[in-house]
Design a protein around this motif. Structure first.
Motif, short mmCIF file in Angstrom:
data_model
loop_
_atom_site.label_atom_id
_atom_site.label_comp_id
_atom_site.label_asym_id
_atom_site.label_seq_id
_atom_site.Cartn_x
_atom_site.Cartn_y
_atom_site.Cartn_z
N ASP A 1 0.83 -1.22 0.00
CA ASP A 1 0.00 0.00 0.00
C ASP A 1 0.86 1.26 0.00
N ILE A 2 1.95 1.20 0.75
CA ILE A 2 2.83 2.37 0.80
C ILE A 2 3.47 2.63 -0.56
N LEU A 3 3.79 1.53 -1.25
CA LEU A 3 4.38 1.69 -2.58
C LEU A 3 3.32 2.11 -3.59
N ARG A 4 2.17 1.50 -3.52
CA ARG A 4 1.15 1.78 -4.52
C ARG A 4 0.67 3.22 -4.43
N ARG A 5 0.64 3.74 -3.20
CA ARG A 5 0.24 5.14 -3.05
C ARG A 5 1.36 6.09 -3.47
N GLY A 6 2.53 5.53 -3.78
CA GLY A 6 3.66 6.39 -4.19
C GLY A 6 4.23 7.17 -3.03
N ASN B 1 7.01 -10.71 -6.78
CA ASN B 1 5.77 -11.07 -6.09
C ASN B 1 4.78 -9.95 -5.88
N PHE B 2 5.20 -8.71 -6.00
CA PHE B 2 4.30 -7.60 -5.70
C PHE B 2 3.41 -7.28 -6.90
N PRO B 3 2.26 -6.68 -6.65
CA PRO B 3 1.45 -6.17 -7.76
C PRO B 3 2.28 -5.18 -8.59
N ARG B 4 1.96 -5.12 -9.85
CA ARG B 4 2.78 -4.36 -10.79
C ARG B 4 3.02 -2.91 -10.36
N ALA B 5 1.96 -2.24 -9.92
CA ALA B 5 2.09 -0.82 -9.56
C ALA B 5 3.06 -0.63 -8.41
N ALA B 6 3.01 -1.57 -7.45
CA ALA B 6 3.90 -1.47 -6.29
C ALA B 6 5.34 -1.72 -6.71
N ALA B 7 5.55 -2.75 -7.53
CA ALA B 7 6.90 -3.05 -8.00
C ALA B 7 7.43 -1.91 -8.86
N ALA B 8 6.56 -1.33 -9.67
CA ALA B 8 6.99 -0.24 -10.55
C ALA B 8 7.50 0.94 -9.73
N HIS B 9 6.87 1.19 -8.58
CA HIS B 9 7.32 2.31 -7.76
C HIS B 9 8.73 2.07 -7.21
N LEU B 10 9.05 0.80 -6.93
CA LEU B 10 10.40 0.48 -6.46
C LEU B 10 11.46 0.92 -7.47
N ALA B 11 11.11 0.84 -8.77
CA ALA B 11 12.06 1.23 -9.80
C ALA B 11 12.23 2.74 -9.87
N LYS B 12 11.23 3.48 -9.38
CA LYS B 12 11.30 4.95 -9.46
C LYS B 12 12.12 5.55 -8.33
N ILE B 13 12.21 4.86 -7.22
CA ILE B 13 12.89 5.40 -6.04
C ILE B 13 14.21 4.67 -5.84
N PRO B 14 15.12 5.26 -5.05
CA PRO B 14 16.36 4.52 -4.78
C PRO B 14 16.05 3.26 -3.95
N THR B 15 16.29 2.12 -4.56
CA THR B 15 16.05 0.84 -3.90
C THR B 15 17.36 0.10 -3.75
N VAL B 16 17.61 -0.37 -2.53
CA VAL B 16 18.81 -1.16 -2.28
C VAL B 16 18.39 -2.58 -1.92
N VAL B 17 19.02 -3.55 -2.53
CA VAL B 17 18.73 -4.94 -2.23
C VAL B 17 19.91 -5.56 -1.47
N ILE B 18 19.61 -6.17 -0.33
CA ILE B 18 20.62 -7.00 0.34
C ILE B 18 20.09 -8.43 0.27
N ASP B 19 20.70 -9.21 -0.55
CA ASP B 19 20.19 -10.57 -0.77
C ASP B 19 21.34 -11.40 -1.31
N PRO B 20 21.43 -12.66 -0.92
CA PRO B 20 22.52 -13.45 -1.47
C PRO B 20 22.44 -13.55 -2.99
N HIS B 21 21.22 -13.65 -3.51
CA HIS B 21 21.08 -13.96 -4.93
C HIS B 21 20.54 -12.78 -5.74
N MET B 22 20.90 -12.76 -6.98
CA MET B 22 20.25 -11.84 -7.91
C MET B 22 18.84 -12.33 -8.12
N ASN B 23 17.90 -11.39 -8.19
CA ASN B 23 16.52 -11.82 -8.44
C ASN B 23 15.81 -10.71 -9.21
#
Lengths: 429, 566
Positions: free
Chosen positions: A326-331, A346-368
């Motif tokens: 919800d926080i992502l979808r509301r921008g 896994n997120f709905p498209r609008a929420a995932a799309a917002h992640l691409a607009k803002i600075p997003t850092v991933v800490i994860d063993p694998h690329m995904n």
């Protein structure tokens, strides 16, 4: 080298009887595990070093640089989101909560897109459950509702339910009745003694009908409820009432279909009702290996299992408002730290799309898939493979994940502590 | 080296026979010493009441069911929340606060040591994780054995040594402190939805009775020389007429230990009911205390209830389900394979309910009718009877007949006839309260020689300085001042450091966890017992090698080793 009693960190079953063979810092053989376990231990798509997006592609950067820049991104944000956590250990989750508290962030885990509604139902009516060993040793009736353990939790049936030899159930296959309830005929349905096929969106009605029958009000039930015949419903209710010990397991087919948390509430109330006749328990089949651990850690530290918002200084919880989607979808969110999960997939498209607009850092063993949306990706250890730590099984049993090999990566908890230190002027949590 | 000099303290230290003397206390590196150098930091206690740090010998603050109480109760999390402040983290919750909430509020009340009342060994790791996040108190965990299959097997074979061996192995695996029995046998019966109704009824499938479990475990406990005694939540909790079960249980307890009790009976208020239904329930506190007064081998705690909303949580699964059928609110249940059960429901104790009023009166009667305060400790079975923040009010009620009379006047009709509270004139004094909140606990838990519960040379410097001048407050009349005084210390000192000042935490915590490593002869080590291993691997859902709690979960573990028995 052979390592015994290894815990598979992949799903909420946390099977702890795997045997791994390692050679020269590599896992070469996995025994006792399911296909998911095998790929968990054998597939490794790790980046050699942290990467940062450039105008044309990616560049490798040092850990120090990546940590510094992550801290700056979080420090500069008005509405940061810290999301994920379900595939790492409790030690990292705990540092995550401390960071959220320090900078007034929202912290949420993957429950938000899986069993969040189940948690809401539990918060209304409670949760009559037990550890999985109770089911293994006692249950003569098993119900799988809206889930397909053969594919999603492949060893659930052999370790804990249908095929597991229990103290009071020495001949499991013969003594246990298995009921599968689903909208489609899954592989799991194929092994059921009773398969109940419900029309899409009909779970709530079927649960209500069963409750009515258990209460002795079968006369009010019409000939068919959401595609299920009255005769079958009465038969199921009778099997349940005559059980010595019954156990319902449910999945996203119940949690995320029409009715959502109301379905779960209804299922819990059916369980409650059955306890007036015999012993009955109910439990969600949790997906990520340590998603339940993230609920536990968040709860003892903040009071809430997921969707915790520290923006007001106190811990505030209002799913639907403070949930990551919800926080992502509301921008609303202006920076995101994603740890040990893959919202990009896994997120709905609008929420995932917002992640691409803002600075997003991933800490994860694998690329995904989230890497593709991120500005920085920091590779780290994988809990249960090259890092030890605590995980909570789907029934709440805490287990210590083992470190079986060393690949030279830093632990995500260590990376997070360094980020915390930077945010806190050099002082740890 | 760090030194602290507390001067002008009005000390009550019952274990050393000190009752209200103005003294100075010297502290070096966390322990009480004869004297310190003139470079020591100085606290002027200004003749305020100074006691050893408070000890709660039965509280539920950490672990699976406590956390589930939080998890299922966002309404309570909203009921008590504080912001990050200085060294203090955010807290949430009123009757089941977050770990930091528990720790800060206990510390503000001068409590420095807590015994978690119930830990299932299979889930012990969880309890220890929360202990680490409860930083300002030393912790220890009662370990549940009420439905332990290996114990019941050994009891059936009348094998005390084997019983002791199972206990020793399990305590070590769980990093537990002592033996807890919650509705012994009843939690196993609850595995199939049944309960037991008396101590001589047989546990289904196991052919042992609660009485046999209790007496064998008492002998095993003493054989192992555990610091604490068996810690018992009696059968039939919360049922009208249950005082008979409680008295029968007390009658089978031998007197085996010269240094402390042989049985710790917990939250006895819930086990002291007369009558046969909720309509004719009455107080049997007189009968219970008559028994206690004649049996020095038993120590109990009050299990006081206080009016208001709270959460009940116990390993006694069947009891919680019965309660749920009365309250019709939310209900959680969590049975633990081969070990125990548990249940959680929220409740509101109301002055409009005659039953609740009688329960309230019984707890106070127990304390007032027990002659020796070392035999009736002050607790609410937090949060079952009330959240621990209510302790100061209970102290006020015990010290003031007037306060009790004022409260009694507001209760539901008909309560007076069914309890004797209103007729009791006794008012406890400061010394009694010091016994019932620290000295008694330290003795009962067997931690006096760990430096707890007193302020003698060598003791751990856990000290509470309350803003109360005992020479100028008359607790009988000015009970409000007493209540306020016990709510917030001026200073709480933990291992020689001031951790809390006027209610605010001012440092990061560094608690310790006490656990018992009980020694057994080589031939009784369960890790070498093929039958034990076989049953473990067959019926548990975790491998035996993955079961024991690793040392990493006790960053400041304090291992207490017992002498091996022969």
């Amino acid at each position: 080298m052979i390592i015994h009693d290894v815990i598979c960190p992949f799903c909420g079953c946390l099977c702890d009887d795997l045997e791994l063979e390692t050679e020269g810092g590599k896992i070469i053989k996995v025994q006792n595990g399911c296909a998911l376990a095998e790929s968990t231990f054998m597939t490794d798509t790790r980046l050699p070093a942290p990467i940062r997006r450039t105008e044309t592609g990616w560049e490798e950067i040092s850990y120090n640089e990546a940590i510094k820049e992550t801290a700056e991104i979080l420090q500069g944000a008005d509405r940061p989101l810290l999301y994920g956590w379900s595939s790492t250990h409790g030690e990292a989750q705990s540092v995550g909560v401390h960071i959220a508290e320090l900078i007034g962030a929202v912290i949420d885990n993957t429950s938000t897109v899986c069993h969040g509604p189940s948690i809401l139902a539990i918060q209304e009516v409670g949760h009559p459950g037990c550890t999985l060993g109770q089911v293994k040793n006692r249950a003569d009736v098993i119900i799988y509702w809206g889930c397909n353990p053969i594919e999603a939790h492949p060893r659930h049936m052999s370790r804990y339910t249908t095929y597991a030899t229990g103290f009071f159930v020495p001949d499991a296959q013969r003594e246990r009745t298995v009921i599968v309830v689903d909208t489609r005929r899954t592989d799991t349905a194929g092994i059921a003694d009773e398969f109940v096929q419900i029309e899409h969106g009909g779970d709530y009605a079927v649960l209500s009908a069963l409750r009515a029958i258990v209460r002795g009000k079968a006369s009010v039930i019409p000939a068919k409820v959401a595609g299920v015949s009255k005769e079958q419903l009465i038969r199921i209710a009778e099997i349940c009432k005559r059980a010595k010990f019954g156990a319902i397991f449910f999945g996203l087919g119940l949690t995320m279909s029409r009715g959502k948390y109301k379905n779960i509430r209804n299922a819990i109330e059916l369980t409650d009702e059955l306890n007036r006749h015999t012993k009955f328990v109910i439990s969600p089949l949790r997906g990520h290996g340590n998603v339940y651990g993230s609920n536990e850690v968040f709860t003892w530290m903040t009071g809430y299992p997921f969707a915790v918002d520290f923006a007001r200084g106190i811990a505030f919880y209002n799913p639907g408002e403070t949930t990551a989607v919800d926080i992502l979808r509301r921008g609303e969110c202006d920076a995101a730290l994603i740890v040990a999960s893959d919202p990009g997939a896994n997120f709905p498209r609008a929420a995932a799309a917002h992640l691409a607009k803002i600075p997003t850092v991933v800490i994860d063993p694998h690329m995904n898939a989230t890497t593709a949306l991120a500005r920085i990706h920091i590779p780290c250890t994988a809990a249960g493979i090259d890092a030890a730590g605590t995980a909570y099984r789907m029934d709440g049993v805490p287990i210590r994940l083992k470190k079986v090999i060393d690949r030279g990566y830093p632990d995500d908890a260590e990376i997070l502590k360094k980020i915390y230190d930077r945010l806190n002027g050099g002082k740890g949590p | 080296m760090t030194e602290l000099w507390v001067k002008n303290a009005c000390v009550i230290d019952p274990l050393r026979g000190i009752n209200g003397e103005i003294m100075d206390i010297a502290i070096r590196d966390g322990r009480i010493v004869e004297s310190v150098s003139d470079r020591a930091d100085v606290i002027d206690a200004q003749r305020c009441l100074t006691l050893p740090g408070g000890i709660d010998s039965h509280t539920h603050v950490s672990g699976t069911k406590v956390n589930f109480g939080r998890y299922m109760s966002p309404e309570d999390m909203r009921a008590g929340r504080t912001k990050r402040k200085g060294k203090m983290h955010v807290t949430s919750g009123y009757y089941v606060p977050t770990t930091f909430g528990n720790s800060y509020r206990y510390s503000a009340m001068g409590y420095t040591t807590l015994l978690e009342g119930a830990m299932a060994p299979l889930e012990a790791r969880h309890t220890h994780e929360e202990f680490t996040a409860t930083p300002h108190q030393d912790m220890m965990a009662n370990t549940l054995f009420d439905g332990n299959w290996a114990v019941m097997d050994a009891v059936r074979e009348k094998d005390v040594r084997k019983t002791a061996a199972v206990v020793a192995w399990t305590l070590k695996a769980a990093r537990g402190y002592g033996i807890k029995l919650t509705n012994p046998g009843g939690t196993e019966a609850w595995g199939f939805g049944e309960d037991l109704t008396g101590i001589h009824e047989m546990v289904p499938h196991f052919a042992v009775s609660p009485a046999e479990i209790i007496t064998t475990m008492i002998r095993a406990n003493e054989l192992l020389k555990l610091p604490h005694s068996v810690h018992l939540h009696c059968n039939n909790l919360g049922k009208p007429g249950n005082y008979q079960t409680t008295l029968e249980t007390f009658d089978i307890v031998p007197d085996l230990n010269p240094d402390r009790q042989t049985l710790y009976a917990t939250h006895v208020q819930f086990h002291a009911y007369g009558g046969g239904t909720w309509k004719n329930i009455s107080s049997k506190a007189e009968e219970i205390t008559r028994s206690i007064n004649s049996k020095p081998q038993i120590v109990m705690d009050m299990g006081q209830i206080m009016f208001g909303r709270t959460m009940t949580m116990t390993a006694d699964g069947p009891m919680e389900f019965n309660l749920h059928c009365l309250h019709h609110n939310k209900w959680s249940n969590h049975d633990v394979e081969l070990e125990t059960g548990s249940g959680i429901i929220p409740v509101t104790y109301s002055k409009k309910s005659a039953v609740n009023c009688i329960m309230w009166a019984i707890g106070l009667e127990l304390a007032l009718l027990t002659k020796n305060p070392y035999q009736c400790l002050l607790e609410t079975d937090n949060p079952n009877g009330a959240p621990f923040v209510k302790y100061p009010e209970i102290i006020g009620l015990l010290m003031s007949k007037r306060y009790r009379d004022e409260e009694c006047a507001t209760l539901a009709n008909g309560v007076e006839q069914r309890t004797s509270l209103c007729a009791l004139e006794r008012e406890l004094d400061w010394h009694d309260i010091a016994v019932m909140t620290r000295a008694g606990q330290a003795k009962a838990l067997g931690i006096v020689n760990q430096g707890k519960g007193h302020l003698g040379i060598g003791a751990e410097a856990d000290i509470a300085i309350y803003p109360i001048r005992t020479d100028s407050v008359d607790p009988a009349r000015e009970y409000r001042k007493v209540v306020e005084g016990f709510q917030k210390t001026r200073y709480t000192i933990k291992r020689g450091r001031v951790v809390s000042r006027d209610g605010d935490i001012i440092v990061d915590g560094a608690n310790a966890t006490f656990w018992v490593d009980a020694m057994v002869p080589e031939d009784l080590k369960m890790e070498n017992d093929p039958e034990f291993i076989k049953r473990f691997e067959q019926f548990y859902t975790v491998r035996m090698s993955n079961y024991p709690v690793q040392d990493v979960y006790l960053p400041r573990g304090r291992r207490i080793e017992t002498e091996v028995f022969t």
